[in-house]
Enzyme design. Structure first.
Site, PDB file in Angstrom:
ATOM      1  N   PRO A 164       5.744  10.300  15.657  1.00 26.83           N
ATOM      2  CA  PRO A 164       6.018   9.959  17.049  1.00 26.83           C
ATOM      3  C   PRO A 164       5.538  11.040  18.024  1.00 26.83           C
ATOM      4  CG  PRO A 164       7.977  10.876  16.066  1.00 26.83           C
ATOM      5  CD  PRO A 164       6.925  10.863  14.989  1.00 26.83           C
ATOM      6  N   ASN A 202       7.444  12.726  20.344  1.00 28.21           N
ATOM      7  CA  ASN A 202       8.400  13.633  20.991  1.00 28.21           C
ATOM      8  C   ASN A 202       8.401  15.068  20.463  1.00 28.21           C
ATOM      9  OD1 ASN A 202       9.501  12.683  18.623  1.00 28.21           O
ATOM     10  ND2 ASN A 202      11.549  12.378  19.429  1.00 28.21           N
ATOM     11  N   HIS A 203       7.973  15.267  19.229  1.00 30.51           N
ATOM     12  CA  HIS A 203       7.793  16.638  18.716  1.00 30.51           C
ATOM     13  C   HIS A 203       6.448  16.663  17.998  1.00 30.51           C
ATOM     14  CE1 HIS A 203      11.826  18.013  19.743  1.00 30.51           C
ATOM     15  NE2 HIS A 203      12.285  16.871  19.269  1.00 30.51           N
ATOM     16  N   LYS A 205      -1.646   9.515  11.164  1.00 29.62           N
ATOM     17  CA  LYS A 205      -1.814   8.794  12.428  1.00 29.62           C
ATOM     18  C   LYS A 205      -0.768   9.351  13.385  1.00 29.62           C
ATOM     19  CE  LYS A 205      -1.994   5.711  15.708  1.00 29.62           C
ATOM     20  NZ  LYS A 205      -1.004   6.424  16.567  1.00 29.62           N
ATOM     21  N   PRO A 206      -1.158  10.340  14.235  1.00 25.99           N
ATOM     22  CA  PRO A 206      -0.197  10.869  15.209  1.00 25.99           C
ATOM     23  C   PRO A 206      -0.018   9.886  16.364  1.00 25.99           C
ATOM     24  CG  PRO A 206      -2.333  11.874  15.574  1.00 25.99           C
ATOM     25  CD  PRO A 206      -2.484  10.956  14.378  1.00 25.99           C
ATOM     26  N   SER A 248      10.668   4.371  15.891  1.00 23.54           N
ATOM     27  CA  SER A 248      11.743   3.450  16.261  1.00 23.54           C
ATOM     28  C   SER A 248      12.055   2.459  15.137  1.00 23.54           C
ATOM     29  CB  SER A 248      11.347   2.666  17.520  1.00 23.54           C
ATOM     30  OG  SER A 248      10.312   1.740  17.218  1.00 23.54           O
ATOM     31  N   GLU A 255      11.905   6.852   8.702  1.00 29.34           N
ATOM     32  CA  GLU A 255      12.957   7.616   9.393  1.00 29.34           C
ATOM     33  C   GLU A 255      13.056   7.022  10.783  1.00 29.34           C
ATOM     34  OE1 GLU A 255      14.046  12.154  10.879  1.00 29.34           O
ATOM     35  OE2 GLU A 255      12.009  11.660  10.230  1.00 29.34           O
ATOM     36  N   ARG A 309      14.707  12.500  21.889  1.00 30.67           N
ATOM     37  CA  ARG A 309      14.803  13.003  20.517  1.00 30.67           C
ATOM     38  C   ARG A 309      15.897  12.235  19.804  1.00 30.67           C
ATOM     39  NH1 ARG A 309      16.825  19.136  20.693  1.00 30.67           N
ATOM     40  NH2 ARG A 309      17.445  18.626  18.573  1.00 30.67           N
ATOM     41  N   CYS A 310      15.687  11.973  18.526  1.00 33.36           N
ATOM     42  CA  CYS A 310      16.622  11.118  17.797  1.00 33.36           C
ATOM     43  C   CYS A 310      17.948  11.823  17.517  1.00 33.36           C
ATOM     44  CB  CYS A 310      15.989  10.636  16.499  1.00 33.36           C
ATOM     45  SG  CYS A 310      15.466  11.958  15.394  1.00 33.36           S
TER      46      CYS A 310
END
Length: 210
Positions: free
Chosen positions: A13, A15-16, A38-39, A93, A117, A149-150
């Site tokens: 994802p 976010n980081h 695959k970023p 997600s 995850e 962030r999760c």
């Protein structure tokens, strides 16, 4: 006998963008498993930079490949539908995680290993024995990384005996949060990743108020 997998696929994802990539890449390199990454198309540059650094340090080019595409859904579909992969590792997600699983099943990859995850739903429980000052500080993690962030606190469950005092403490702290230019160290909150994210947050707030 434990042997390296022939090929792994990782999807990360936004976010980081470096931390999440390393979580996937490091175990693969350690195990001797080639990996295609695959970023997120929103924050891909950290992954490309990391690949360049590892290549200069001697990692073979075929051990770590970064892939992106203009059509996000088609790119992911083509990747997870490939029969060359032994394992697919995805962080993101719940909705997209389910879609990837469905793509794999549809393309007869249902026996491949799939490691999803899928976000989080972190709750903070504040009971009558809690240090309310500490608890209110922990609750402020909801705003870390602008909430993107999760592991952010998403729900606060309060014992009735501490609810009023905690809410007063917490709302007092949130009212002092400063937002604006993310490069200004005086600000606590900056921008979110895109207009869709901003719209989603607004809808959640409007729904809660209504």
């Amino acid at each position: 006998i434990i042997e390296p997998l022939d090929l792994a696929l990782a999807i990360t994802p936004f976010n980081h963008p470096l931390n999440q990539v390393i979580h996937k890449i490091a175990p693969a390199i350690s195990a001797g498993t080639p990996i295609i990454l695959k970023p997120s198309e929103k924050t891909p540059l950290s992954a490309y930079r990391l690949r360049d650094i590892l290549s200069k340090c001697g990692l073979p080019d075929e051990a770590f490949v970064v892939v992106n595409g203009f059509d996000l859904k088609e790119t992911v579909k083509n990747l997870v539908s490939s029969h060359f992969f032994d394992v697919v590792s995805f962080t993101g997600s719940y909705e997209v995680g389910i879609q990837i699983e469905e793509m794999m099943i549809k393309n007869k990859n249902f026996l491949k290993k799939y490691i999803p995850e899928l976000g989080g739903n972190a709750a903070l429980v504040v009971d009558k024995e809690a240090d309310l000052e500490l608890a209110s500080n922990i609750a402020l993690s909801a705003f870390d990384n602008c909430g993107q962030r999760c592991t952010s606190v998403k729900r606060i469950l309060l014992f009735n005996s501490v609810a009023e005092e905690f809410i007063k403490l917490f709302t007092n702290k949130t009212s002092k949060l400063k937002y604006g230019d993310p490069y200004d160290k005086k600000n606590d909150l900056g921008t979110v990743i895109d207009r869709y994210a901003a719209s989603k947050i607004k809808n959640v707030v409007d729904s809660a108020i209504s």
